[in-house]
Write an enzyme that holds these catalytic residues in place. Sequence first.
Site, PDB file in Angstrom:
ATOM      1  N   SER A   8       0.800  -1.271  -0.011  1.00 45.13           N
ATOM      2  CA  SER A   8       0.100   0.028  -0.046  1.00 45.13           C
ATOM      3  C   SER A   8       0.981   1.522  -0.046  1.00 45.13           C
ATOM      4  CB  SER A   8      -1.089   0.043   1.364  1.00 45.13           C
ATOM      5  OG  SER A   8      -1.415   1.156   1.473  1.00 45.13           O
ATOM      6  N   HIS A  33      -1.144  -1.272  -4.225  1.00 42.62           N
ATOM      7  CA  HIS A  33      -2.557  -0.903  -3.570  1.00 42.62           C
ATOM      8  C   HIS A  33      -2.459   0.566  -3.393  1.00 42.62           C
ATOM      9  CE1 HIS A  33      -6.040  -1.935  -1.297  1.00 42.62           C
ATOM     10  NE2 HIS A  33      -5.615  -0.987  -0.535  1.00 42.62           N
ATOM     11  N   ASP A  35      -4.844   3.921  -2.154  1.00 38.79           N
ATOM     12  CA  ASP A  35      -5.936   4.104  -1.064  1.00 38.79           C
ATOM     13  C   ASP A  35      -6.542   5.460  -1.573  1.00 38.79           C
ATOM     14  OD1 ASP A  35      -6.288   1.737   0.711  1.00 38.79           O
ATOM     15  OD2 ASP A  35      -4.240   2.294   1.140  1.00 38.79           O
ATOM     16  N   MET A  37      -9.012   8.197  -0.437  1.00 36.49           N
ATOM     17  CA  MET A  37      -9.786   8.553   0.841  1.00 36.49           C
ATOM     18  C   MET A  37     -10.348  10.285   0.367  1.00 36.49           C
ATOM     19  SD  MET A  37      -7.309   7.387   3.716  1.00 36.49           S
ATOM     20  CE  MET A  37      -6.570   5.836   3.710  1.00 36.49           C
ATOM     21  N   HIS A  66      -8.213   1.175  -4.306  1.00 39.40           N
ATOM     22  CA  HIS A  66      -9.187   1.031  -2.943  1.00 39.40           C
ATOM     23  C   HIS A  66      -9.916   2.382  -2.801  1.00 39.40           C
ATOM     24  CE1 HIS A  66      -9.622  -0.148   1.643  1.00 39.40           C
ATOM     25  NE2 HIS A  66     -10.878  -0.007   0.852  1.00 39.40           N
ATOM     26  N   MET A  68     -12.336   4.713  -0.749  1.00 39.62           N
ATOM     27  CA  MET A  68     -12.860   4.948   0.536  1.00 39.62           C
ATOM     28  C   MET A  68     -13.594   6.354   0.380  1.00 39.62           C
ATOM     29  SD  MET A  68      -9.880   3.527   2.947  1.00 39.62           S
ATOM     30  CE  MET A  68      -8.731   3.521   1.322  1.00 39.62           C
ATOM     31  N   MET A 137     -11.554  -5.503   5.576  1.00 38.06           N
ATOM     32  CA  MET A 137     -10.846  -4.403   6.041  1.00 38.06           C
ATOM     33  C   MET A 137     -10.558  -5.032   7.562  1.00 38.06           C
ATOM     34  SD  MET A 137      -9.939  -1.821   4.255  1.00 38.06           S
ATOM     35  CE  MET A 137      -9.239  -1.070   5.485  1.00 38.06           C
ATOM     36  N   GLY A 142      -8.965   4.722   6.891  1.00 37.85           N
ATOM     37  CA  GLY A 142      -8.700   5.840   7.191  1.00 37.85           C
ATOM     38  C   GLY A 142      -6.980   6.075   7.324  1.00 37.85           C
ATOM     39  N   GLY A 145      -0.801   2.086   9.413  1.00 38.80           N
ATOM     40  CA  GLY A 145      -0.122   1.564  10.605  1.00 38.80           C
ATOM     41  C   GLY A 145      -1.136   1.469  11.684  1.00 38.80           C
ATOM     42  N   ASP A 175      -6.667  -6.008   4.474  1.00 34.50           N
ATOM     43  CA  ASP A 175      -5.957  -4.538   4.302  1.00 34.50           C
ATOM     44  C   ASP A 175      -5.941  -4.139   5.853  1.00 34.50           C
ATOM     45  OD1 ASP A 175      -5.308  -2.155   3.601  1.00 34.50           O
ATOM     46  OD2 ASP A 175      -6.877  -1.813   2.402  1.00 34.50           O
ATOM     47  N   GLY A 176      -5.114  -3.901   6.369  1.00 35.46           N
ATOM     48  CA  GLY A 176      -4.746  -3.183   7.656  1.00 35.46           C
ATOM     49  C   GLY A 176      -4.166  -3.837   8.794  1.00 35.46           C
ATOM     50  N   GLY A 197       1.028  -2.052   4.284  1.00 35.28           N
ATOM     51  CA  GLY A 197       1.725  -0.520   4.139  1.00 35.28           C
ATOM     52  C   GLY A 197       2.726  -0.337   5.120  1.00 35.28           C
TER      53      GLY A 197
HETATM   54  C1  DX5 Z   1      -6.430   1.905   5.425  1.00 40.93           C
HETATM   55  C2  DX5 Z   1      -5.978   1.622   4.060  1.00 40.93           C
HETATM   56  C3  DX5 Z   1      -4.809   0.625   3.941  1.00 40.93           C
HETATM   57  C4  DX5 Z   1      -3.768   0.956   4.642  1.00 40.93           C
HETATM   58  C5  DX5 Z   1      -3.082  -0.206   5.155  1.00 40.93           C
HETATM   59  O1  DX5 Z   1      -7.515   2.735   5.497  1.00 40.93           O
HETATM   60  O2  DX5 Z   1      -7.090   1.177   3.339  1.00 40.93           O
HETATM   61  O3  DX5 Z   1      -4.716   0.113   2.752  1.00 40.93           O
HETATM   62  O4  DX5 Z   1      -2.909   1.633   3.755  1.00 40.93           O
HETATM   63  O5  DX5 Z   1      -1.874   0.220   5.957  1.00 40.93           O
HETATM   64  P1  DX5 Z   1      -1.089  -0.677   6.968  1.00 40.93           P
HETATM   65  O6  DX5 Z   1      -0.671  -1.986   6.397  1.00 40.93           O
HETATM   66  O7  DX5 Z   1      -0.071   0.183   7.622  1.00 40.93           O
HETATM   67  O8  DX5 Z   1      -2.308  -1.017   7.820  1.00 40.93           O
HETATM   68 ZN    ZN Z   2      -6.382  -0.178   1.155  1.00 41.78          ZN
END
Ligand code: DX5
Ligand code: ZN
Length: 217
Positions: A8, A33, A35, A37, A66, A68, A137, A142, A145, A175-176, A197
């Site tokens: 990510s 990946h 994200d 937002m 992805h 959001m 998820m 959002g 980390g 994811d997450g 990520g």
């Molecule tokens: C969160 C995102 C993820 C995020 C994952 O809202 O959808 O894709 O980047 O990051 P890590 O792996 O750091 O939880």
């Molecule tokens: Zn994501």
Amino acid sequence: MKHLVAPSLLSADFSNLAKEIEMVNNSLADWFHLDIMDGVFVPNISFGFPVVKAIKKLAVKPLDVHLMIVEPDRYIQDFKEAGADILTVQYEACVHLHRTVHSIREAGMKAGIALNPHTPINLLENIVSDVDLLLVMSVNPGFGGQKFIRNTYEKIARLKDLLLRKNSQALIEVDGGVGLDNAQQLINNGVDVLVAGNAIFNTTDPAEIIRLLKKLE
Ligand code: DX5
Ligand code: ZN
């Protein structure tokens, strides 16, 4: 099928994006990946079309985008033009989900649905046959980390059962909070695509973490 790894870019160094993309290109990772937002569906704003287009120029692997965001239907064609290969919408953001996933496919992309941690798997019963990917998820969307929510293991096992029962070929993505400490159990429970990520980019040797995630059986 052998599982895929999708780093990510949210946790990448945006002041050195070309270098980060190059690292992923040269690594064993399968997808990028991305994200997106909007500050409405989630309490954060990430990046938009100009950045996706810039990534597309350099990336030699598929872009797994992805969303959001609220009202994702308004932007399906724009994401296609920006270079998305897989477009995933949040279940909770779509009133006419069946129409949305078919619009994504008609635009020439693979279609995915993402579920928030509180959204039960059984709500997918009548839509799994229409999609290419289901994203579970494992944090509240959002931010990168965050801490992995353990209830996800059970959700994934339940989703795997549903897909088998429906004879669906859709991929299960998680994811997450994913990293070397939980990836094996996620694969054991049926995950096909690991998104990570923080566990990849906030280390001294990201390509090595990708290799270790890929190496799991
Ligand atoms: C969160 C995102 C993820 C995020 C994952 O809202 O959808 O894709 O980047 O990051 P890590 O792996 O750091 O939880
Ligand atoms: Zn994501």
